[in-house]
Design a protein around this motif. Structure first.
Motif, PDB file in Angstrom:
ATOM      1  N   THR A 271       0.833  -1.208   0.000  1.00 55.84           N
ATOM      2  CA  THR A 271       0.000   0.000   0.000  1.00 55.84           C
ATOM      3  C   THR A 271       0.863   1.252   0.000  1.00 55.84           C
ATOM      4  O   THR A 271       0.583   2.217  -0.732  1.00 55.84           O
ATOM      5  N   LEU A 272       1.927   1.248   0.801  1.00 54.95           N
ATOM      6  CA  LEU A 272       2.819   2.408   0.856  1.00 54.95           C
ATOM      7  C   LEU A 272       3.526   2.631  -0.476  1.00 54.95           C
ATOM      8  O   LEU A 272       3.611   3.765  -0.968  1.00 54.95           O
ATOM      9  N   LEU A 273       4.023   1.561  -1.094  1.00 54.32           N
ATOM     10  CA  LEU A 273       4.700   1.693  -2.383  1.00 54.32           C
ATOM     11  C   LEU A 273       3.728   2.163  -3.465  1.00 54.32           C
ATOM     12  O   LEU A 273       4.079   3.008  -4.306  1.00 54.32           O
ATOM     13  N   CYS A 274       2.522   1.622  -3.458  1.00 54.10           N
ATOM     14  CA  CYS A 274       1.516   2.055  -4.437  1.00 54.10           C
ATOM     15  C   CYS A 274       1.174   3.529  -4.260  1.00 54.10           C
ATOM     16  O   CYS A 274       0.974   4.255  -5.245  1.00 54.10           O
ATOM     17  N   LEU A 275       1.136   3.988  -3.000  1.00 55.00           N
ATOM     18  CA  LEU A 275       0.837   5.398  -2.746  1.00 55.00           C
ATOM     19  C   LEU A 275       1.987   6.287  -3.214  1.00 55.00           C
ATOM     20  O   LEU A 275       1.758   7.338  -3.835  1.00 55.00           O
TER      21      LEU A 275
END
Length: 317
Positions: free
Chosen positions: A109-113
């Motif tokens: 989720t952090l990388l996608c954000l």
């Protein structure tokens, strides 16, 4: 005539409201109740996951609910002394799988954000004439089979894959890097697959933002970076939350990508559920794992939305 018109309006309103509720009832509540029923079934060495929960004997009813399916998720080795139970609490392969799944879901989720927010911002600020083409590029991977896209990353990240060949040709490395079947390969695959789910909600939110707010901030002396953090990011909060939920929730139960790109030590809960259901033929325990995973996701979401509604609702209303 007015009463008839009012009746038709109320009927239409109830129908429109009832359709999504009916959808949730059929495709979420009912399957969840089936899972819950299987999770407390006592198969007793049999093969029927829908074995009766109540046994009728002359003069008495016996309720056969197997709560051990839930206890075994938290306690290794079942019952024992109080000290043994306390020491073994949470030290099971199932809890480790839950922790691993949550860790990789959060990282994904952090990388996608981090990747999706600049891309969505660029889409929202692009000329209206080229936005459809850019959006089509975001959605283009969905036109290809999910399995083919994941298998493609196996070829890209393999020891003899494209990445290693390019790095060797450039002289950056002198021997192939072990990227496949590692944390890196799994995070790359999950980020690649779920990034569009982050980009699209963010774009839908950012494209509607009033640009006059940024102009006013600049007129008042705010730098572009300050205006971004104090205006753009808070106004895109709904898109960030929606995109994060669309990425995090399926990432927790992901099965295909960890199986194809992850290592043997990266056991996520989706793989454990598969093994319990199809390898061990233990449908009640697999259902208990699924029920607990749903609860772990829904309970924090319910508290968050309740807190959000409490903040948005004015006092006294």
């Amino acid at each position: 005539m007015k009463k008839l018109l009012s009746f038709h309006i109320n009927l239409g309103r109830r129908f429109v409201i009832g359709v999504p509720y009916g959808w949730l009832l059929v495709f979420f509540v009912l399957p969840f109740l089936i899972l819950l029923r299987i999770s407390v079934t006592d198969m007793a060495g049999g093969i029927d996951p829908f074995a009766p929960l109540i046994e009728t004997k002359p003069g008495a009813w016996h309720i056969m609910l197997r709560y051990q399916n839930y206890f075994s998720l938290f306690i290794e080795g079942g019952a024992g002394s109080a000290a043994e139970v306390w020491q073994g609490l949470g030290n099971t392969i199932y809890m480790e799988a839950y922790k691993t799944s949550l860790k990789y879901a959060l990282l994904t989720t952090l990388l996608c954000l981090l990747i999706g927010y600049p891309f969505a911002y660029f889409l929202a600020r692009a000329r209206p004439s080229i936005r459809p083409a850019l959006l089509m590029m975001v959605m283009l991977p969905f036109w290809t089979s999910f399995l083919l896209r994941v298998y493609a990353w196996k070829g890209i990240l393999a020891d003899e894959g494209m990445v290693n060949n390019v790095l060797l040709w450039l002289g950056v490395i002198h021997e192939p890097l072990a990227m496949l079947y590692t944390d890196v390969s799994m995070l790359v695959g999950m980020t690649y697959v779920y990034c569009p789910f982050m980009i699209l909600p963010l774009y839908a939110n950012l494209v509607k933002m009033d640009m006059r707010l940024l102009e006013a901030a600049h007129d008042l002396g705010a730098s572009p970076w300050t205006a971004f953090w104090l205006i753009t990011v808070p106004l895109s909060k709904a898109g960030i939350i929606a995109g994060s939920m669309l990425v995090f929730i399926p990432s927790v139960g992901e099965f295909v990508i960890p199986s194809l790109l992850g290592g043997a030590e990266n056991i996520m809960i989706g793989r454990v559920v598969w093994d319990e259901m199809f390898s061990s033929n233990n449908w009640p325990r697999a259902s208990a794992l699924s029920v607990l995973m749903i609860v772990l996701i829904l309970v924090p979401l319910a508290f968050y939305y309740r807190a959000s509604n409490a903040q948005e609702t004015p006092h006294g209303h």
